[in-house]
Design an enzyme around this catalytic site. Structure first.
Site, PDB file in Angstrom:
ATOM      1  N   CYS A  77      14.296  44.451  17.835  1.00 32.42           N
ATOM      2  CA  CYS A  77      14.078  45.893  17.709  1.00 32.42           C
ATOM      3  C   CYS A  77      13.240  46.175  16.471  1.00 32.42           C
ATOM      4  CB  CYS A  77      15.413  46.616  17.594  1.00 32.42           C
ATOM      5  SG  CYS A  77      16.583  46.151  18.887  1.00 32.42           S
ATOM      6  N   SER A 103      17.953  41.218  16.520  1.00 31.06           N
ATOM      7  CA  SER A 103      17.272  41.369  15.246  1.00 31.06           C
ATOM      8  C   SER A 103      16.760  42.798  15.215  1.00 31.06           C
ATOM      9  CB  SER A 103      16.089  40.415  15.118  1.00 31.06           C
ATOM     10  OG  SER A 103      16.508  39.080  15.220  1.00 31.06           O
ATOM     11  N   CYS A 104      16.811  43.445  14.058  1.00 34.74           N
ATOM     12  CA  CYS A 104      16.301  44.811  13.938  1.00 34.74           C
ATOM     13  C   CYS A 104      15.614  44.927  12.588  1.00 34.74           C
ATOM     14  CB  CYS A 104      17.438  45.823  14.058  1.00 34.74           C
ATOM     15  SG  CYS A 104      16.863  47.537  14.122  1.00 34.74           S
ATOM     16  N   VAL A 105      14.339  45.245  12.620  1.00 33.76           N
ATOM     17  CA  VAL A 105      13.571  45.319  11.380  1.00 33.76           C
ATOM     18  C   VAL A 105      12.764  46.611  11.325  1.00 33.76           C
ATOM     19  CG1 VAL A 105      13.395  42.811  11.141  1.00 33.76           C
ATOM     20  CG2 VAL A 105      11.630  44.047  12.387  1.00 33.76           C
TER      21      VAL A 105
END
Length: 125
Positions: A77, A103-105
């Site tokens: 994401c 994963s979220c960045v």
């Protein structure tokens, strides 16, 4: 052998790539952004509206490939602003009830200046 996935129920690729690719029993989607496939435009201006559109787009690609959110094993994401995380996460949690790895960045910019982009890896069951 790779099989390309295409549906008119999700936005057309805006570059030289496929909406998704199947390899064996695995589906790899390209990042979906908040383009409404009917209009070809980004219509929502808030994180909630854009996240809902992204989830609708992903649902269409998953369905075309013969799978669903239940079979997603990993998401990546991208948020334009990490301050949007709580609002994004609420809708994300309602969609991905199976709690895949994630994963979220935060990123500086996304295509079409959208607020969110999500890509998934899923099993074709």
């Amino acid at each position: 052998m790779l099989k390309k996935v295409h549906t008119d129920k999700a936005p057309q690729a805006i570059g030289p790539y496929s909406q998704a690719v199947i390899c064996g029993n695995m589906l790899y989607t390209s990042g979906q952004i908040a383009i409404n496939p009917a209009s070809g435009e980004v219509e929502a201006t808030d994180i909630e509206g854009q996240t809902k559109q992204v989830m609708e787009n992903l649902a269409a690609v998953l369905a075309e490939a013969g799978t669903s959110f239940d079979n997603v094993i990993k998401t990546t994401c991208f948020l334009k602003e990490m301050s949007d995380f709580a609002a994004f996460n609420k809708i994300y949690g309602e969609t991905f009830t199976g709690k895949p790895a994630r994963s979220c960045v935060a990123v500086k910019t996304l295509p079409k200046d959208v607020l969110v982009e999500v890509e998934v890896i899923a099993i074709i069951a």
